[in-house]
Design a protein around this motif. Sequence first.
Motif, mmCIF file in Angstrom:
data_model
loop_
_atom_site.group_PDB
_atom_site.id
_atom_site.type_symbol
_atom_site.label_atom_id
_atom_site.label_comp_id
_atom_site.label_asym_id
_atom_site.label_seq_id
_atom_site.Cartn_x
_atom_site.Cartn_y
_atom_site.Cartn_z
ATOM 1 N N ALA A 5 48.157 -32.137 -36.709
ATOM 2 C CA ALA A 5 49.121 -32.210 -35.614
ATOM 3 C C ALA A 5 49.584 -30.794 -35.315
ATOM 4 O O ALA A 5 49.690 -29.963 -36.226
ATOM 5 C CB ALA A 5 50.298 -33.093 -35.995
ATOM 6 N N GLN A 6 49.838 -30.527 -34.035
ATOM 7 C CA GLN A 6 50.284 -29.198 -33.615
ATOM 8 C C GLN A 6 51.459 -29.341 -32.653
ATOM 9 O O GLN A 6 51.557 -30.324 -31.911
ATOM 10 C CB GLN A 6 49.161 -28.434 -32.926
ATOM 11 C CG GLN A 6 47.976 -28.188 -33.818
ATOM 12 C CD GLN A 6 46.864 -27.436 -33.101
ATOM 13 O OE1 GLN A 6 46.872 -27.273 -31.893
ATOM 14 N NE2 GLN A 6 45.887 -26.983 -33.870
ATOM 15 N N HIS A 7 52.308 -28.310 -32.660
ATOM 16 C CA HIS A 7 53.487 -28.318 -31.797
ATOM 17 C C HIS A 7 53.970 -26.883 -31.610
ATOM 18 O O HIS A 7 53.775 -26.040 -32.476
ATOM 19 C CB HIS A 7 54.585 -29.164 -32.448
ATOM 20 C CG HIS A 7 55.805 -29.338 -31.633
ATOM 21 N ND1 HIS A 7 55.827 -30.025 -30.445
ATOM 22 C CD2 HIS A 7 57.075 -28.908 -31.842
ATOM 23 C CE1 HIS A 7 57.052 -30.018 -29.960
ATOM 24 N NE2 HIS A 7 57.830 -29.351 -30.788
ATOM 25 N N ARG A 8 54.609 -26.640 -30.471
ATOM 26 C CA ARG A 8 55.223 -25.333 -30.203
ATOM 27 C C ARG A 8 56.723 -25.514 -30.050
ATOM 28 O O ARG A 8 57.179 -26.404 -29.330
ATOM 29 C CB ARG A 8 54.680 -24.726 -28.923
ATOM 30 C CG ARG A 8 53.230 -24.340 -28.996
ATOM 31 C CD ARG A 8 52.726 -23.926 -27.612
ATOM 32 N NE ARG A 8 51.288 -23.980 -27.584
ATOM 33 C CZ ARG A 8 50.493 -22.921 -27.716
ATOM 34 N NH1 ARG A 8 51.008 -21.731 -27.858
ATOM 35 N NH2 ARG A 8 49.188 -23.055 -27.690
ATOM 36 N N LEU A 9 57.469 -24.659 -30.726
ATOM 37 C CA LEU A 9 58.913 -24.596 -30.549
ATOM 38 C C LEU A 9 59.232 -23.350 -29.743
ATOM 39 O O LEU A 9 58.640 -22.292 -29.982
ATOM 40 C CB LEU A 9 59.633 -24.483 -31.894
ATOM 41 C CG LEU A 9 59.596 -25.658 -32.836
ATOM 42 C CD1 LEU A 9 60.258 -25.275 -34.160
ATOM 43 C CD2 LEU A 9 60.286 -26.862 -32.234
ATOM 44 N N HIS A 10 60.167 -23.454 -28.817
ATOM 45 C CA HIS A 10 60.659 -22.296 -28.079
ATOM 46 C C HIS A 10 62.128 -22.135 -28.456
ATOM 47 O O HIS A 10 62.934 -23.041 -28.214
ATOM 48 C CB HIS A 10 60.475 -22.484 -26.581
ATOM 49 C CG HIS A 10 59.033 -22.509 -26.199
ATOM 50 N ND1 HIS A 10 58.335 -23.687 -26.040
ATOM 51 C CD2 HIS A 10 58.152 -21.505 -25.993
ATOM 52 C CE1 HIS A 10 57.076 -23.396 -25.733
ATOM 53 N NE2 HIS A 10 56.937 -22.088 -25.702
ATOM 54 N N ILE A 11 62.437 -21.004 -29.069
ATOM 55 C CA ILE A 11 63.764 -20.767 -29.625
ATOM 56 C C ILE A 11 64.370 -19.530 -28.966
ATOM 57 O O ILE A 11 63.743 -18.464 -28.930
ATOM 58 C CB ILE A 11 63.696 -20.549 -31.156
ATOM 59 C CG1 ILE A 11 62.945 -21.690 -31.853
ATOM 60 C CG2 ILE A 11 65.083 -20.318 -31.735
ATOM 61 C CD1 ILE A 11 63.636 -23.027 -31.831
#
Length: 140
Positions: A5-11
Motif C-alpha cells: 500500500a502507498q500513500h502521500r502525506l502533505h504537511i
Amino acid sequence: MLHQAQHRLHIKTNGPSLVEITAPVAAWLMETGLKDGLLTVFIRHTSASLTIQENADPDVQRDLMDAFDRLAPRGKTLYRHDAEGPDDMPAHIRAALSDTSLGIPVTDGRMVLGTWQGLYIFEHRDGHHRREVFLHLTGC
C-alpha cells in the motif's frame, strides 16, 4: 501472501521545527487493513528530514534544534551555496546529518514505536513550506 500500500502525506511546516506526524501515519496504517509488515517513510526534500524522537518532553525538541544550530549555523559568509537564502545551505547540511527515509516495523496494524517515540518531520528552512512524505507499506 505479501501486499503493498502507498500513500502521500502533505504537511505544512512553519520554519525550523519538529512537526509530529505519528497520528496521520498511524491513521493511514489502520486504513490499509494490513496487520504486519514494514513501513518505509520517505520525505521528498533536501532541506527537511525525518526523525524518530521523544514526544513526551518538549525540551528534547528544543535541545535538538539548538544542537543543529551549533552544527550548521546560518550565516551569509559561511557557505558558497546561498541562491535560496542564508538558511538554504545550513538546511542541506542538517538534512545530510539526519534521515530522509525510515523503516518502521508494523505489528497488529501499528508502528512498533517505543513508549516515548514519535515520528517527526524535521524542518530545517525558515518560512512556510508544504512537505511531501511518501508512505509505503509491505505486509500481510
